[in-house]
Design an enzyme around this catalytic site. Structure first.
Site, PDB file in Angstrom:
ATOM      1  CD  GLU A  55      -2.839   1.180   2.442  1.00 28.62           C
ATOM      2  OE1 GLU A  55      -2.888   0.189   3.188  1.00 28.62           O
ATOM      3  OE2 GLU A  55      -3.648   2.137   2.523  1.00 28.62           O
TER       4      GLU A  55
ATOM      5  CG  ASN B 214      -7.775   2.556   5.515  1.00 26.81           C
ATOM      6  OD1 ASN B 214      -8.636   1.732   5.217  1.00 26.81           O
ATOM      7  ND2 ASN B 214      -7.317   2.691   6.755  1.00 26.81           N
TER       8      ASN B 214
ATOM      9  CG  ASN C  94      -9.397  -1.105   1.702  1.00 30.84           C
ATOM     10  OD1 ASN C  94      -9.019  -2.262   1.835  1.00 30.84           O
ATOM     11  ND2 ASN C  94      -9.241  -0.190   2.644  1.00 30.84           N
ATOM     12  CD  GLU C  95     -10.209  -2.367   6.181  1.00 34.75           C
ATOM     13  OE1 GLU C  95     -10.140  -1.256   6.735  1.00 34.75           O
ATOM     14  OE2 GLU C  95      -9.549  -3.355   6.567  1.00 34.75           O
TER      15      GLU C  95
ATOM     16  CE1 TYR D 186      -3.542  -5.951   9.123  1.00 33.44           C
ATOM     17  CE2 TYR D 186      -5.770  -5.042   8.997  1.00 33.44           C
ATOM     18  CZ  TYR D 186      -4.532  -5.289   8.412  1.00 33.44           C
ATOM     19  OH  TYR D 186      -4.291  -4.867   7.123  1.00 33.44           O
TER      20      TYR D 186
ATOM     21  CD  GLU E 173      -6.194  -4.498   4.404  1.00 34.85           C
ATOM     22  OE1 GLU E 173      -6.047  -4.145   5.590  1.00 34.85           O
ATOM     23  OE2 GLU E 173      -6.621  -3.732   3.526  1.00 34.85           O
TER      24      GLU E 173
ATOM     25  CD  GLN F  87       0.131  -2.301   3.989  1.00 34.34           C
ATOM     26  OE1 GLN F  87       0.983  -1.695   3.400  1.00 34.34           O
ATOM     27  NE2 GLN F  87      -1.055  -1.741   4.304  1.00 34.34           N
TER      28      GLN F  87
HETATM   29  O1  AHR Z   1      -3.067  -2.513   6.294  1.00 34.64           O
HETATM   30  C1  AHR Z   1      -3.293  -1.307   6.975  1.00 34.64           C
HETATM   31  C2  AHR Z   1      -4.718  -0.804   6.828  1.00 34.64           C
HETATM   32  O2  AHR Z   1      -5.561  -1.698   7.481  1.00 34.64           O
HETATM   33  C3  AHR Z   1      -5.274  -0.748   5.431  1.00 34.64           C
HETATM   34  O3  AHR Z   1      -4.969   0.441   4.792  1.00 34.64           O
HETATM   35  C4  AHR Z   1      -6.757  -0.842   5.667  1.00 34.64           C
HETATM   36  O4  AHR Z   1      -7.426  -1.437   4.592  1.00 34.64           O
HETATM   37  C5  AHR Z   1      -6.867  -1.628   6.956  1.00 34.64           C
HETATM   38  O5  AHR Z   1      -7.710  -1.039   7.870  1.00 34.64           O
END
Ligand code: AHR
Length: 508
Positions: A28, A73, A173-174, A245, A293, A352
């Site tokens: 990203e 994001n 995305n999201e 995450y 992700e 990432q």
């Molecule tokens: O990977 C970091 C961020 O986590 C990304 O930009 C977003 O898609 C997610 O919230």
């Protein structure tokens, strides 16, 4: 204190073939992932296009299959056309998502050149935050159309005669997250995603399209979001995304160690919801999951706080989490969960790749080194071959706040019938002690097996980490306790450890 863990494996317990796309990653425009990560023209190792060859080498060693780009994001405010054409004409823009400035030195063409060198398949995300159907069509035309249209001719004029043939496209995305630029409710997103997908398929019916699912399983809209979005988009998309995450919060180590239980639950719930929609629509089609992700991320630490006020730096130090031995064990367990779901998880992207919550770290102008998480990823990617096998685990359990109780061990295996290679991935995720492993492999349909290698990632200090000065503090070591005797595999799995045990057939 030690206790027993018994694994039951059988060559008939097949889940699905191992998918190379399970081993994807993510680049990203965020922090130092792109600038001083993959790209740093002044670096001693930089090639003629400004790519760090030390990072390229580590990317190949990591065994990355595909890379999602350009966000995240970031993509929800991104204008892709800023990043193509002559460098001196590219504008500097504020990236609102990460309060940074982007010089647009790297864009689609540079990323595609890098992807070719890294030998990875691209996965491209379009902006459905500030933009919509037209943007999706334009970037698709620029990337994939043969010469002869306005935008494909621009690509040719920029030095890229052949279409890139990008197959996987993320529809935003999201978009369920209130933090997302251009955030939408489920109905609004379902409309724009469906119409973008429908139009993109008019350009190329064979694209693989990924619609946004939930940003994590705790989102208040989780489940309902997938239901609404898929009810409208079902016919036009192939995959629904999932993001997750994990981190140790408030000293709750036990819940953190059990994080893969949430990933299992998340995937199972998304699959159930997608299949519910399929049943409602009387469709034979199966929507797959793109877990695009996933990682360990200490979101509430200072490392994740973007700049503010008048400070809009280029490539600031952001999300540069340093991973511990315990993080790598949980991480390895998340890979076990992804592999176990290979029947429905068609693609995954570690978020990432470089510097930003990443397995590879760099110093601007200096060294590149491996975080602890590099190792389970590289070993799983290299040795998961053939078919994924479901493994039955009998183990003691441990208590934790998040899940109540969780099994002390978790495992998955892969079996390559042609080569005769059987590989077992197993974690001891209980802090309380050693687990004695026992696996009867005499009757699993594998033939006679011998041990090739047993490696364990463990450190007596679970918080030990690697640094540029000491990059091998945490790395897998041979586990000399593992043995194969008379068809029985045995060994010791230290508390908080991840292991790979490789066996091969000695007889036909
Ligand atoms: O990977 C970091 C961020 O986590 C990304 O930009 C977003 O898609 C997610 O919230």
């Amino acid at each position: 204190m030690s206790s027993q863990v018994t694994l039951t494996l059988n060559s008939a317990f097949r889940v699905a073939p191992v998918r190379r796309r399970t081993f994807g990653a993510f680049v990203e425009h965020l922090g130092r992932c792109v600038y001083t990560g993959i790209h740093e023209p002044d670096h001693p190792s930089a090639d003629d296009q400004g790519f760090r060859t030390d990072v390229l080498e580590l990317t190949r060693e990591l065994g990355v299959s595909s890379v999602r780009y350009p966000g995240g994001n970031f993509v929800s405010g991104y204008r892709w056309e800023d990043g193509v054409g002559p460098l001196e004409q590219r504008p500097v823009r504020h990236d609102l998502a990460w309060h940074s400035s982007d010089p647009n030195t790297v864009g689609l063409d540079e990323f595609m050149a890098w992807a070719k060198k890294a030998d990875v398949e691209p996965m491209y995300a379009v902006n459905l935050g500030t933009r919509g159907v037209q943007e999706a069509l334009d970037v698709l035309e620029y990337a994939n159309a043969p010469a002869g249209t306005a935008l494909s001719d621009q690509r040719v004029a920029n030095g890229h005669a052949d279409p890139y043939k990008i197959s996987m496209w993320c529809l935003g995305n999201e978009m369920d997250g209130p933090w997302q630029i251009g955030h939408k409710n489920a109905e609004e997103y379902a409309r724009v995603a469906t119409e973008s997908a429908r139009a993109m398929r008019m350009e190329d019916p064979n694209l693989e399209l990924i619609v946004c699912g939930s940003s994590n399983s705790s989102m208040p809209t989780f489940g309902a979001w997938e239901n609404t979005v898929l009810t409208e988009a079902y016919e036009f998309v192939d995959m629904v995304s999932a993001h997750a995450y994990y981190s140790e919060k408030d000293g709750d180590q036990a819940s953190f160690l059990a994080s893969a239980d949430d990933m299992d639950y998340f995937i199972d719930s998304v699959v159930a919801t997608a299949d519910h929609v399929g049943a409602k629509l009387k469709s034979d089609k199966r929507i797959m999951v793109s877990f695009d992700e996933w990682n360990i991320w200490y979101q509430h630490r200072a490392e994740s706080r973007p700049p503010s006020g008048d400070d809009w730096p280029v490539a600031p130090v952001l999300l540069e989490d340093i991973y511990s031995a315990m993080d790598a064990v949980v991480f390895g367990n998340l890979l076990i969960s992804l592999l176990r779901h290979s029947d429905r998880v068609a693609s995954a992207s570690l978020a990432q790749l470089v510097n930003v919550i990443a397995p590879i770290m760099t110093e601007p102008g200096g060294r590149a080194w491996k975080q602890t998480t590099f190792h389970p990823f590289a070993l799983t990617s290299r040795h998961a071959q053939g078919e994924v096998l479901q493994v039955n685990v009998e183990a003691p359990s441990f208590e934790n706040q998040r899940f109540g109780t969780s099994a002390s061990a978790d495992a998955v295996a892969t079996w390559d019938e042609d080569s005769g290679d059987l590989t077992v991935f197993v974690v001891n995720r209980d802090a309380s002690g050693v687990l004695d492993l026992g696996v009867d492999l005499s009757s699993g349909g594998f033939g006679d097996l011998e041990l090739v290698e047993a490696l364990t990632l463990h450190h007596e200090d679970p918080y030990a980490a690697n640094t540029a000065d000491a990059p091998d503090t945490v790395a897998p070591q041979e586990n000399a306790s593992v043995a194969m005797t008379d068809g029985r595999l045995s060994g010791e799995l230290p508390a908080i450890s991840w292991s790979i045990i490789r066996l091969t057939r000695t007889t036909a």
